[in-house]
Design a protein around this motif. Structure first.
Motif, PDB file in Angstrom:
ATOM      1  N   THR A  51       0.833  -1.211   0.000  1.00  9.74           N
ATOM      2  CA  THR A  51       0.000   0.000   0.000  1.00  9.74           C
ATOM      3  C   THR A  51       0.864   1.255   0.000  1.00  9.74           C
ATOM      4  OG1 THR A  51      -1.878  -1.084   1.048  1.00  9.74           O
ATOM      5  CG2 THR A  51      -1.726   1.300   1.338  1.00  9.74           C
ATOM      6  N   GLN A  92      -7.263   0.487  -0.546  1.00  6.95           N
ATOM      7  CA  GLN A  92      -7.500  -0.773   0.166  1.00  6.95           C
ATOM      8  C   GLN A  92      -8.774  -0.665   1.011  1.00  6.95           C
ATOM      9  OE1 GLN A  92      -4.040  -2.231   2.220  1.00  6.95           O
ATOM     10  NE2 GLN A  92      -5.196  -3.789   3.331  1.00  6.95           N
ATOM     11  N   ASP A 184      -5.527  -1.480  -5.225  1.00  8.16           N
ATOM     12  CA  ASP A 184      -5.020  -1.982  -3.946  1.00  8.16           C
ATOM     13  C   ASP A 184      -6.036  -2.953  -3.334  1.00  8.16           C
ATOM     14  OD1 ASP A 184      -3.591  -2.435  -1.660  1.00  8.16           O
ATOM     15  OD2 ASP A 184      -3.475  -0.337  -1.040  1.00  8.16           O
ATOM     16  N   GLU A 185      -5.756  -4.218  -3.451  1.00  6.51           N
ATOM     17  CA  GLU A 185      -6.600  -5.305  -2.944  1.00  6.51           C
ATOM     18  C   GLU A 185      -8.055  -5.190  -3.410  1.00  6.51           C
ATOM     19  OE1 GLU A 185      -5.963  -6.975   0.807  1.00  6.51           O
ATOM     20  OE2 GLU A 185      -3.923  -6.215   1.024  1.00  6.51           O
TER      21      GLU A 185
HETATM   22 MG    MG Z   1      -1.983  -2.874   2.060  1.00  2.00          MG
END
Ligand code: MG
Ligand code: ADP
Length: 263
Positions: A51, A92, A184-185
């Motif tokens: 991240t 995220q 991000d994810e």
């Molecule tokens: Mg992360």
């Protein structure tokens, strides 16, 4: 610049990126390149610095050293300058204006390149998103919703599931017409149709000749969608190469199963 010279340069070249949080070296001397039409998977355990690296590339955090080139040219550090250089991202933990509709949130993507930047628009009074919308706005929203596989643009973002919020973030990033899409994810909390929508968006960006950096814990899913994997461990690049080579590498074994397994 001729097409030939721009074609020989990587779309994105990050070199020697570093970030310290107090005593924590979150990202240490990270260098990698991303080509046109390439999907790069960024993997690594919790706390590896994934991240933070996305934050540095998107300008959400300021690096403590290193450089970022897009198409061979240095880019400014502020988030709105990174957006102008073609970076768009998801978070995220989704960052939507929860009181606004899906449509308004998606149209906010177009404010990322303004001096206010996306962040102030999401957390601030979001005047730009509330201006009267035209038929072109509706067409854009309809196209992007179809790409990510969502419907009902009049719903409040705050009423969506986590998976749906992630899809709106992907659509908002696509509204920026990015050169480099940072996810991000994106699969966390997504159901099967969410996974399919995100995978479709990744392919749309790739097929335009742009680049995607895909962060996720689901290594198998990431490997399926990507041409290359970068494995981060303790803020540093432990492996950079083809997914199959990465998955069977001693470095991967060491990072996920402990250093003894690698020796
Ligand atoms: Mg992360
Ligand atoms: N805002 C912050 N302040 C202090 N430490 C941070 C901050 N963000 C991340 N870190 C630390 O930096 C390291 C990398 O975190 P992060 O980039 O979130 O990793 P990942 O996304 O791979 O889980 C971790 O040790 C984390 O605790």
């Amino acid at each position: 610049m001729t097409d030939e010279t721009s074609g020989s340069r990587p779309l994105l070249a990050a070199s020697g990126l570093c970030k310290d949080y107090g005593g924590v070296r979150a990202v240490r001397d990270v260098s990698f390149e991303l080509g046109r039409g390439e999907v790069l998977g960024l993997i690594g355990p919790n706390g590896a610095g994934k991240t933070t690296l996305v934050d540095l590339l998107s300008g959400v955090q300021r690096d403590d050293g290193g450089s970022v080139l897009v198409d061979g040219r240095p880019v400014g550090r502020a988030a709105f300058r990174r957006a102008r250089s073609g970076f768009a991202r998801t978070f995220q933990h989704p960052q939507l204006a929860l009181g606004l509709t899906v449509r308004q949130n998606i149209l906010l993507g177009r404010t990322a390149r303004t001096d206010h930047g996306l962040w102030r628009m999401v957390t601030g009074p979001v005047r730009g998103a509330l201006r009267p919308r035209g038929p072109a706005d509706d067409r854009l929203v309809a196209t992007l919703l179809a790409e990510v596989g969502l419907d009902r643009p009049d719903r409040r973002a705050g009423d969506l599931t986590l998976g749906e919020q992630r899809l709106v973030e992907v659509a908002r990033a696509l509204a920026q017409d990015p050169l480099v899409l940072l996810l991000d994810e994106p699969f966390a909390g997504a159901d099967a149709s969410g996974v399919a929508g995100i995978a479709r968006a990744v392919r749309v960006v790739r097929d335009r000749g742009c680049g995607v950096i895909l962060v996720d814990h689901n290594v198998d899913l990431v490997a399926e969608l990507t041409d290359r994997l970068v494995l981060l461990a303790d803020g540093a690049v432990a492996f950079d190469g083809a997914p199959a080579d990465c998955l069977s590498s001693p470095e991967m074994n060491a990072v996920y199963f402990g250093s003894e397994a690698a020796s």
